[in-house]
Design an enzyme around this catalytic site. Structure first.
Site, short mmCIF file in Angstrom:
data_model
loop_
_atom_site.label_atom_id
_atom_site.label_comp_id
_atom_site.label_asym_id
_atom_site.label_seq_id
_atom_site.Cartn_x
_atom_site.Cartn_y
_atom_site.Cartn_z
CB VAL A 1 -7.03 -6.29 0.61
CG1 VAL A 1 -7.65 -5.10 1.33
CG2 VAL A 1 -6.68 -7.36 1.62
CE1 TYR A 2 -5.49 -1.73 -0.90
CE2 TYR A 2 -3.94 -1.38 -2.70
CZ TYR A 2 -4.33 -1.15 -1.39
OH TYR A 2 -3.57 -0.33 -0.59
CB THR B 1 -6.45 -10.21 -7.66
OG1 THR B 1 -5.42 -11.04 -7.09
CG2 THR B 1 -6.04 -9.71 -9.02
CG ASP C 1 2.66 -5.33 2.33
OD1 ASP C 1 3.90 -5.44 2.41
OD2 ASP C 1 2.06 -4.24 2.54
CG ASN D 1 -0.22 -0.02 2.51
OD1 ASN D 1 0.46 0.95 2.86
ND2 ASN D 1 -0.31 -1.12 3.24
N1 AR6 Z 1 2.35 -15.48 -2.17
C1 AR6 Z 1 1.76 -15.15 -3.34
N2 AR6 Z 1 0.55 -14.58 -3.42
C2 AR6 Z 1 -0.11 -14.34 -2.27
C3 AR6 Z 1 0.45 -14.63 -0.99
C4 AR6 Z 1 1.74 -15.24 -0.98
N3 AR6 Z 1 2.35 -15.56 0.17
N4 AR6 Z 1 -0.46 -14.24 -0.05
C5 AR6 Z 1 -1.53 -13.73 -0.70
N5 AR6 Z 1 -1.33 -13.78 -2.04
P1 AR6 Z 1 -3.36 -8.88 -1.45
P2 AR6 Z 1 -3.84 -6.37 -2.92
C6 AR6 Z 1 -2.19 -13.34 -3.15
O1 AR6 Z 1 -4.60 -8.70 -0.66
O2 AR6 Z 1 -5.16 -6.84 -3.37
C7 AR6 Z 1 -2.13 -5.51 1.88
O3 AR6 Z 1 -2.64 -5.35 3.17
C8 AR6 Z 1 -3.66 -13.19 -2.91
O4 AR6 Z 1 -4.32 -14.45 -3.04
O5 AR6 Z 1 -2.14 -9.36 -0.77
O6 AR6 Z 1 -2.91 -5.72 -3.93
C9 AR6 Z 1 -1.30 -4.33 1.43
O7 AR6 Z 1 -0.59 -3.75 2.50
C10 AR6 Z 1 -4.08 -12.24 -4.02
O8 AR6 Z 1 -4.36 -12.95 -5.22
O9 AR6 Z 1 -2.93 -7.49 -2.21
C11 AR6 Z 1 -2.33 -3.40 0.88
O10 AR6 Z 1 -2.93 -2.63 1.89
C12 AR6 Z 1 -2.82 -11.41 -4.26
O11 AR6 Z 1 -1.78 -12.03 -3.50
C13 AR6 Z 1 -3.35 -4.33 0.26
O12 AR6 Z 1 -3.23 -5.56 0.98
C14 AR6 Z 1 -2.95 -9.96 -3.84
O13 AR6 Z 1 -3.73 -9.86 -2.65
C15 AR6 Z 1 -3.06 -4.60 -1.19
O14 AR6 Z 1 -4.11 -5.34 -1.74
#
Ligand code: AR6
Length: 163
Positions: A118-119, A116, A32, A22
């Site tokens: 939280v966002y 894909t 993250d 973020n």
């Molecule tokens: N390895 C690979 N992919 C993963 C892992 C992992 N260990 N864990 C989750 N994913 P998200 P965003 C996937 O929510 O939507 C954070 O709090 C997950 O299944 O991590 O860009 C940041 O600080 C999904 O498909 O990121 C921001 O505030 C993908 O990673 C916010 O979330 C992205 O999900 C960013 O939201």
């Protein structure tokens, strides 16, 4: 060359992984959180010196306890209705991460499915943008190895179809 992997991006043993961060760059949940946990507290210390990052841009840090050399932090768009510049912002995340990688002589890089989780970006549209942007970049820079790490089954299936 493009690889597709289902699993945890923190296990990637190439040069760089991309973090879906973020704009504070001070950690969070999802990928993250996993990256910060696996890298250890020095990653957060370095991130504190960066002054955040605007949506669509990218910043590079060390990787500390991770098995790769660098973490490239990029900030995906929060999806609202698709008419607020979300597609351009998501494309910029991939393109700017790749440009930064090249600048640091990265030969292999792994991406998560930015935005894909939280966002809330619709997964199919996000996958199309990710794959197209990477393919366009590789046509200019064919030496780079790009791995897409899909965590959930739906993303993995979508990428399988597109690749
Ligand atoms: N390895 C690979 N992919 C993963 C892992 C992992 N260990 N864990 C989750 N994913 P998200 P965003 C996937 O929510 O939507 C954070 O709090 C997950 O299944 O991590 O860009 C940041 O600080 C999904 O498909 O990121 C921001 O505030 C993908 O990673 C916010 O979330 C992205 O999900 C960013 O939201």
């Amino acid at each position: 060359m493009i690889h597709l992997i289902q699993g945890d991006i923190t296990k990637f043993e190439g040069d760089a992984i991309v973090n879906a961060a973020n704009s504070s760059l001070l950690g969070g949940g999802g990928v993250d959180g996993a990256i910060h946990r696996a890298a250890g507290p020095e990653l957060l210390q370095e991130c504190r010196t960066l002054g955040g990052c605007p949506t669509g841009e990218a910043k590079l840090t060390g990787a500390y306890k991770l098995p790769c050399k660098y973490v490239i932090h990029t900030v995906g768009p929060i999806y609202r209705d698709g008419t607020r510049g979300e597609p351009e912002a998501l494309k910029n995340c991939y393109a700017n991460s790749l440009k930064l990688a090249l600048k640091h002589e990265v030969k292999s890089i792994a991406f998560p499915n930015i935005s894909t989780g939280v966002y809330g970006y619709p997964k199919e549209e996000a996958a199309q943008i990710a794959v197209q942007t990477v393919k366009d970049f590789l046509s200019e820079h064919p030496g780079l190895e790009v791995s897409f790490y899909c965590f959930d089954d739906e993303n993995y299936r979508l990428y399988q179809q597109l690749l």
